[in-house]
Structures are given as structure tokens and as C-alpha cells.
Design a protein around this motif. Sequence first.
Motif, PDB file in Angstrom:
ATOM      1  N   ASP A 189       8.687  10.347  -1.547  1.00  0.00           N
ATOM      2  CA  ASP A 189       7.248  10.320  -1.849  1.00  0.00           C
ATOM      3  C   ASP A 189       7.010   9.880  -3.289  1.00  0.00           C
ATOM      4  O   ASP A 189       6.135   9.050  -3.572  1.00  0.00           O
ATOM      5  CB  ASP A 189       6.617  11.689  -1.621  1.00  0.00           C
ATOM      6  N   ARG A 190       7.789  10.420  -4.211  1.00  0.00           N
ATOM      7  CA  ARG A 190       7.645  10.056  -5.625  1.00  0.00           C
ATOM      8  C   ARG A 190       7.979   8.583  -5.836  1.00  0.00           C
ATOM      9  O   ARG A 190       7.269   7.874  -6.569  1.00  0.00           O
ATOM     10  CB  ARG A 190       8.554  10.940  -6.478  1.00  0.00           C
TER      11      ARG A 190
ATOM     12  N   ASP B 225       0.838  -1.189   0.000  1.00  0.00           N
ATOM     13  CA  ASP B 225       0.000   0.000   0.000  1.00  0.00           C
ATOM     14  C   ASP B 225       0.880   1.249   0.000  1.00  0.00           C
ATOM     15  O   ASP B 225       1.890   1.304   0.689  1.00  0.00           O
ATOM     16  CB  ASP B 225      -0.873  -0.053   1.262  1.00  0.00           C
ATOM     17  N   HIS B 226       0.494   2.243  -0.764  1.00  0.00           N
ATOM     18  CA  HIS B 226       1.275   3.482  -0.833  1.00  0.00           C
ATOM     19  C   HIS B 226       1.295   4.219   0.501  1.00  0.00           C
ATOM     20  O   HIS B 226       2.085   5.121   0.691  1.00  0.00           O
ATOM     21  CB  HIS B 226       0.735   4.394  -1.936  1.00  0.00           C
TER      22      HIS B 226
ATOM     23  N   LEU C 117       7.695   6.103  -3.754  1.00  0.00           N
ATOM     24  CA  LEU C 117       6.615   5.266  -3.231  1.00  0.00           C
ATOM     25  C   LEU C 117       5.338   5.377  -4.050  1.00  0.00           C
ATOM     26  O   LEU C 117       4.574   4.412  -4.148  1.00  0.00           O
ATOM     27  CB  LEU C 117       6.347   5.620  -1.770  1.00  0.00           C
ATOM     28  N   ALA C 118       5.107   6.529  -4.652  1.00  0.00           N
ATOM     29  CA  ALA C 118       3.906   6.711  -5.475  1.00  0.00           C
ATOM     30  C   ALA C 118       4.043   6.030  -6.836  1.00  0.00           C
ATOM     31  O   ALA C 118       3.118   5.380  -7.311  1.00  0.00           O
ATOM     32  CB  ALA C 118       3.624   8.203  -5.664  1.00  0.00           C
ATOM     33  N   GLU C 119       5.228   6.166  -7.459  1.00  0.00           N
ATOM     34  CA  GLU C 119       5.433   5.629  -8.812  1.00  0.00           C
ATOM     35  C   GLU C 119       5.870   4.170  -8.815  1.00  0.00           C
ATOM     36  O   GLU C 119       5.635   3.466  -9.797  1.00  0.00           O
ATOM     37  CB  GLU C 119       6.453   6.484  -9.558  1.00  0.00           C
ATOM     38  N   ARG C 120       6.557   3.728  -7.767  1.00  0.00           N
ATOM     39  CA  ARG C 120       7.033   2.358  -7.609  1.00  0.00           C
ATOM     40  C   ARG C 120       7.781   1.848  -8.853  1.00  0.00           C
ATOM     41  O   ARG C 120       7.410   0.812  -9.432  1.00  0.00           O
ATOM     42  CB  ARG C 120       5.882   1.447  -7.229  1.00  0.00           C
TER      43      ARG C 120
ATOM     44  N   ARG D  91       4.455   3.967   5.480  1.00  0.00           N
ATOM     45  CA  ARG D  91       5.303   5.091   5.877  1.00  0.00           C
ATOM     46  C   ARG D  91       6.397   4.658   6.843  1.00  0.00           C
ATOM     47  O   ARG D  91       7.031   5.495   7.466  1.00  0.00           O
ATOM     48  CB  ARG D  91       4.456   6.192   6.527  1.00  0.00           C
TER      49      ARG D  91
END
Length: 151
Positions: free
Chosen positions: A99-100, A24-25, A102-105, A28
Amino acid sequence: MKTLLAGAVLAASLLGSFAPAHADHADRHMTVIKSPTCGCCEAWVAIARKHGFDVDTEDTDELGPAKQLAGVPGELQSCHTARIGGYVVEGHVPMAAIDRLLAERPNIRGIAVPGMPIGSPGMGDDPQARFSVHAFGTSDGSQPVFHEAGR
């Protein structure tokens, strides 16, 4: 030998599998291996926590084994090595780049800011500082720029 073995155990616990996870994005949680006496590492961890990451730290005087197990190329190494969401984050990487990631993977092993650029997070945290974040562990072995800070 005892210190080297302790470093290897820490590295193995931190680094686990490097295949980008399909977690899951909202993941954290981050684990950071660092020197127990490094102030800039502590400053970077504080910035990560302020940004909303749940950070565990593991102190060691033997950082080499962690970097080797993480597959961080020598030219991209810095003072601390972190793991988050199945990726490696090496050095004073800005939170926006994490952040990028984890979002783009992307299909890479991790991202790194080589050395310790003045103004990078933990090294003065100057939003105008200019430096590059490189990807590593790519399918073709390249180390492309993943993120440009201060530009």
C-alpha cells in the motif's frame, strides 16, 4: 529447455516494463509467479486477495528467469515474484508495505522480503513478527529498508 523457455515466456508476460508507472493509485491488479506446489505462496496470495488486491497467478517450476528479468538481487530473493503498478514485489511482503509503495510511488524497481521469515504474511502471518522489507533498483544500487514489520 522447454521448461526454461516456458519460464522465460511467463516472466516476460509478468514483468513487462519496470519503470514506475504513473497509474492511478486505485490500481489493485497484481500478477504473481509462483511454484504450483508452494503452500506459503498460495497463503500469501489469499492474504493479498483478502486485502482487496485482484490477483492473477502463473505457476511455473522455473522461477529463476522471472526473478532475473525482474532484477531481483540474489540476496533478496524469495519464493514468489509479483508485479503491481509497475513495481516488483518479491516474497512475503506485508500488504501495508505494498500500500505504501503504491501511494508513495518511489523511483525504485521494487520491494522484497528476502527468504521466508516465520510470521511474515503466508508464513504464519504473525503481526508481531519482526523483519525488514528492502527496496531494490535504486538509482545508487543500494537496498535500503523500505518498511519494518512488527516494530
